[in-house]
Design an enzyme around this catalytic site. Structure first.
Site, PDB file in Angstrom:
ATOM      1  N   ASP A   1       0.846  -1.188   0.000  1.00 30.08           N
ATOM      2  CA  ASP A   1       0.000   0.000   0.000  1.00 30.08           C
ATOM      3  C   ASP A   1       0.887   1.244   0.000  1.00 30.08           C
ATOM      4  O   ASP A   1       1.792   1.369   0.818  1.00 30.08           O
ATOM      5  CB  ASP A   1      -0.852  -0.040   1.282  1.00 30.08           C
ATOM      6  CG  ASP A   1      -2.066   0.834   1.171  1.00 30.08           C
ATOM      7  OD1 ASP A   1      -3.157   0.377   1.515  1.00 30.08           O
ATOM      8  OD2 ASP A   1      -1.921   1.996   0.752  1.00 30.08           O
TER       9      ASP A   1
ATOM     10  N   ASP B   1      -3.626   2.621  -5.446  1.00 27.36           N
ATOM     11  CA  ASP B   1      -2.469   2.651  -4.532  1.00 27.36           C
ATOM     12  C   ASP B   1      -2.318   1.375  -3.711  1.00 27.36           C
ATOM     13  O   ASP B   1      -1.645   1.384  -2.687  1.00 27.36           O
ATOM     14  CB  ASP B   1      -2.569   3.864  -3.606  1.00 27.36           C
ATOM     15  CG  ASP B   1      -3.762   3.776  -2.668  1.00 27.36           C
ATOM     16  OD1 ASP B   1      -4.614   2.891  -2.873  1.00 27.36           O
ATOM     17  OD2 ASP B   1      -3.848   4.590  -1.738  1.00 27.36           O
ATOM     18  N   GLU B   2      -2.926   0.289  -4.152  1.00 24.54           N
ATOM     19  CA  GLU B   2      -2.933  -0.930  -3.346  1.00 24.54           C
ATOM     20  C   GLU B   2      -2.846  -2.168  -4.231  1.00 24.54           C
ATOM     21  O   GLU B   2      -3.535  -2.267  -5.243  1.00 24.54           O
ATOM     22  CB  GLU B   2      -4.241  -0.969  -2.556  1.00 24.54           C
ATOM     23  CG  GLU B   2      -4.261  -1.958  -1.427  1.00 24.54           C
ATOM     24  CD  GLU B   2      -5.591  -1.884  -0.699  1.00 24.54           C
ATOM     25  OE1 GLU B   2      -5.749  -1.022   0.167  1.00 24.54           O
ATOM     26  OE2 GLU B   2      -6.484  -2.668  -1.043  1.00 24.54           O
TER      27      GLU B   2
END
Length: 407
Positions: free
Chosen positions: A12, A107-108
């Site tokens: 993350d 973002d993960e």
DNA sequence: TCTGGGGTCCTAGGACCC
DNA sequence: TCTGGGGTCCTAGGACCC
């Protein structure tokens, strides 16, 4: 009985949008930064630096509220076009470590290191967990050095536990949850920390006297079913740390079909007006502009939609939708009249309008058979898309939709 | 403190068909 | 004339995620 090892990693990026903005403007380093828009604008915080989090600012919070907590922060608009390239570079780096991954959001990313211990093992490692921990630390270091973005990671036997661990590891941390210790790690955490438990479920759980994940793990399923319905078994297993121990292989985007042979997924655009509107011309222009946008995206993806949905939000926030199945299309000329009709059907109140949206779903491939009948539109769209490719999306618009842009 | 925009997934009722 | 169920599609709404 063989105990599964923690090999699922949730990677993350920390305060992703803020971190990219700092990369592009190093003078922002160490300053309180809020991405999402200017105070006074209608909008919410999409990313908040740790400096403003310390003041109580959270993502999802309205800009008005944020500006009261952090009046001196640097406020930046969300530049959606900018962040994707950085996310892609991180993905490519991460995917060079293991062949099995799942993109969860911009973002993960989830990575599965099952079977990779031998590949990465070193003489000094006393156990496979040491190996994985070292490799993931190396990955986050490499992301920092090569891309310039801070990242955190959680490693566990299941996806939800890895995700919880990555949140606990922030900022710039890596946390491994040893096999067998999942339930103990989760037990003291508030119920909201578990992925899938949102504000509504939280409220219901609190009403039942359940405030921690340990409470949920121990509660009788007959009680939990009042909150989670069909998901009861899955959530309880998850809270006990018993989730699936491997990551499903990533499905190629837009290639998974439902039984009817349609691609899964949808394409949507929506806009909140700067001020609530009732002017019919202004509404028509926005609907037209939204149709153009979703159709442009559908054509770029090479798909046509068989369902269109109109979304309407009144000034008092009442929100409703109207949808209709249509002959497969990716043409704004065909879509707009349908959307207008859906709007007329939806708008039963005279109240001013806050937001309008258009969504395409039940997407399918361009059909060579159908194409024979509408080559005129196809040529027009090709010309439009080509101009936009060369001069930018706003190079041209249908006459109806230009009013919204000027206003 | 009035609440963005992009998604995914689930539920549920009614139509319609067998 | 009244009585069924099961399956699937269509539509609307809502929870949740980042």
């Amino acid at each position: 009985m063989t105990l599964s090892m923690p090999r699922i990693c949730c990677l993350d990026l920390d305060t992703f949008f803020v971190s990219v903005e700092r990369l592009l403007d190093p003078s922002l380093a160490g300053k309180p930064v809020i991405v999402g828009g200017r105070p006074g604008q209608r909008g919410v915080v999409t990313a908040a630096s740790y400096e403003v989090r310390a003041l109580g600012v959270r993502s999802g919070m309205s800009l008005t509220q944020a500006s009261q907590l952090a009046p001196h922060a640097v406020y930046l608009p969300t530049r959606h076009g900018v962040y994707g390239d950085y996310a892609q570079r991180v993905r490519e780096l991460a995917q060079s470590y293991t062949p099995v991954s799942q993109v969860a959001s911009i973002d993960e990313l989830f990575l599965d290191f099952s079977g990779c211990e031998n590949l990465y093992a070193r003489p000094g490692d006393s156990a496979g967990d040491d190996t994985i921990l070292r490799v993931v630390r190396q990955l986050t270091d490499e992301i920092q050095q090569r891309v310039g973005l801070p990242a955190s990671a959680g490693i566990a036997t299941s996806r939800p536990v890895a995700k919880v661990a990555s949140a606990l590891a922030k900022p710039r941390g890596v946390l491994l949850v040893a096999a067998g210790s999942e339930a103990a790690m989760l037990a003291p955490l508030p119920v909201r920390k578990f992925p899938g438990i949102g504000p509504v479920a939280e409220r219901k759980l609190h009403a039942l006297g359940l405030t921690t994940l340990g409470d949920v793990a121990a509660a009788p399923s007959s009680v939990l079913s009042r909150v989670f319905g069909a998901w009861t078994h899955g959530i309880q297993r998850g809270c006990r740390g018993q989730g699936a121990h491997e990551l499903a292989r990533e499905r190629p985007a837009f290639q998974e079909h439902d039984p009817a042979g349609l691609y899964l997924g949808s394409i949507s655009n929506e806009r909140t007006f700067r001020e609530d509107v009732r002017d019919p011309d202004c509404i028509a222009a926005m609907l037209c502009s939204l149709c153009e946008r979703v159709c442009y995206r559908a054509r770029k993806r090479g798909v046509r939609a068989r369902t269109v949905t109109l979304k309407l939000r009144y000034a008092d926030f009442q929100t409703l939708s109207r949808s209709r199945n249509i002959t497969a299309t990716s043409s704004e000329l065909e879509l707009y009249p349908v959307v207008l009709e859906l709007f007329r059907r939806a708008r039963t109140r005279r109240r001013p309008i806050r937001l309008l949206g258009v969504a395409l779903s039940r997407l399918g491939p361009h059909d060579a058979q159908l194409r024979l009948f509408d080559d005129g539109d196809a040529a027009l769209h090709h010309a439009i898309d080509d101009l936009r490719q060369r001069y930018g999306y706003d190079a041209l618009h249908l006459a109806l939709s230009t009013r919204e842009r000027r206003g």
